[in-house]
Motif scaffolding. Structure first.
Motif, short mmCIF file in Angstrom:
data_model
loop_
_atom_site.label_atom_id
_atom_site.label_comp_id
_atom_site.label_asym_id
_atom_site.label_seq_id
_atom_site.Cartn_x
_atom_site.Cartn_y
_atom_site.Cartn_z
N ALA A 73 0.26 -11.78 2.20
CA ALA A 73 1.39 -11.36 1.25
C ALA A 73 2.30 -10.48 2.06
N LYS A 74 3.43 -10.39 1.74
CA LYS A 74 4.55 -9.88 2.47
C LYS A 74 4.50 -8.25 1.96
N ASN A 75 3.80 -8.12 0.76
CA ASN A 75 3.78 -6.84 0.38
C ASN A 75 2.49 -6.94 -0.67
N ILE A 76 1.35 -6.21 -0.17
CA ILE A 76 0.10 -6.48 -0.45
C ILE A 76 0.08 -5.70 -1.82
N GLU A 77 1.13 -4.54 -2.10
CA GLU A 77 0.94 -3.66 -3.28
C GLU A 77 1.58 -4.33 -4.40
N GLN A 78 2.45 -5.55 -4.18
CA GLN A 78 3.25 -6.12 -5.28
C GLN A 78 2.44 -6.88 -6.31
#
Length: 306
Positions: free
Chosen positions: A58-63
């Motif tokens: 994932a590019k942003n694991i918090e997304q």
């Protein structure tokens, strides 16, 4: 007149094994990366409760997606809702449906929906939702499955057209293969699916020079015949480090590692890569070195002129 098989322009592939630690998530990530770099549009669906594929890719694991994977499995969604389950990855041509926080309870909820609420169609929701984006938005949908064989496994089996089963060089792997193949056969019969599912087995973490590996390889080839892919994935410290560090191998300086070649050969063996796409991935692997060679040549030319 064309058949459905001739018109089909996509693959939904489940990377599945009832045995943990065989390189299932690693294989999912590597296969997805190579297909994306070849120019094909790829979606990873992370169905493993450990969410390692999400953390790596994932590019942003918090997304958090607007629509949860839970809904993707349990509900009939619109195309717009299906697209809202997807987030971008670190690579071009590659997206991901991240696992949901309560995925461990998802198979129980699906079981209750099918058996207690008498909603037999619920098990088809996942397949129907994926089919809305298969072929139009994505050429490949690659599912990282949980090792447990549950009602959720049946939903994944219904959704996919191909099963890839990684195994290690031991006898326990064969038991896993038998479970997966039997499950696929039962699904085809019980749900009266018209298409025949393809199932392939390949060996991972192979120490190719050992007699044990050679004997196990020969034994599996004899037992499984055409199901067994003669494309072993060699043991690789670089690949293990990539998985441990959650860094996609194809974005690291070590992308020319031999295990990448092994996965490329595997994908070519099942017709997921054609010759042109194979060459494109090879050029990507050699990109850094090609630039260095070009720079060296330019330097030499400049020195000669001087």
């Amino acid at each position: 007149m064309n058949t459905n098989a001739e018109q089909k322009t996509y693959h939904i592939t489940a990377i599945e094994s009832s045995k943990g630690g065989v390189g299932k998530t690693t294989s999912t990530a590597m296969i997805a990366q190579i297909l994306a770099i070849s120019g094909q549009r790829v979606l990873i669906v992370d169905m493993d409760f450990q969410r390692n594929c999400t953390d790596m890719m994932a590019k942003n694991i918090e997304q958090v997606p607007e629509v949860s994977m839970r809904d993707l499995v349990l509900k009939d969604l619109t195309l717009e809702e299906v697209e809202k389950t997807i987030i971008p990855s670190k690579l071009e041509n590659l997206d991901i449906v991240p696992t949901c926080e309560d995925i461990e309870s998802l198979h129980y909820d699906l079981y209750d929906e099918v058996n207690h609420n008498e909603n037999a169609n619920a098990i088809m929701c996942f397949r129907n939702n994926l089919l809305q984006i298969a072929g139009t938005k994505y050429d490949h949908i690659v599912i990282d499955c949980s090792p447990a064989i549950t009602t959720l496994s049946s939903a994944l089996g219904i959704a996919c057209d191909t099963i890839l089963c990684p195994i290690e060089a031991d006898n326990f792997g064969y038991q896993s293969v038998v479970k997966i193949v039997n499950m696929a056969a039962e699904i085809e019969t019980y749900y009266e699916l018209h298409e025949k599912k393809k199932a392939y087995v390949f060996m991972t973490k192979v120490k190719s020079r050992t007699n044990r590996a050679k004997d196990m390889f020969a034994g599996y080839a004899e037992m499984l015949n055409d199901m067994f892919l003669p494309t072993p994935i060699r043991m690789s410290e670089v690949l293990a480090k990539s998985s441990t560090d959650f860094v996609p191998l194809m974005l690291s300086p070590n992308k020319r590692n031999e295990c990448v070649n092994d996965y490329m050969d595997l994908l070519k063996a099942i017709d997921y890569l054609d010759g042109r796409q194979f060459i494109k991935v090879r050029k990507f692997q050699n990109g850094t070195n090609s630039k260095k060679k070009t720079n060296k040549k330019s330097t030499k030319k400049g020195a000669n002129k001087t």
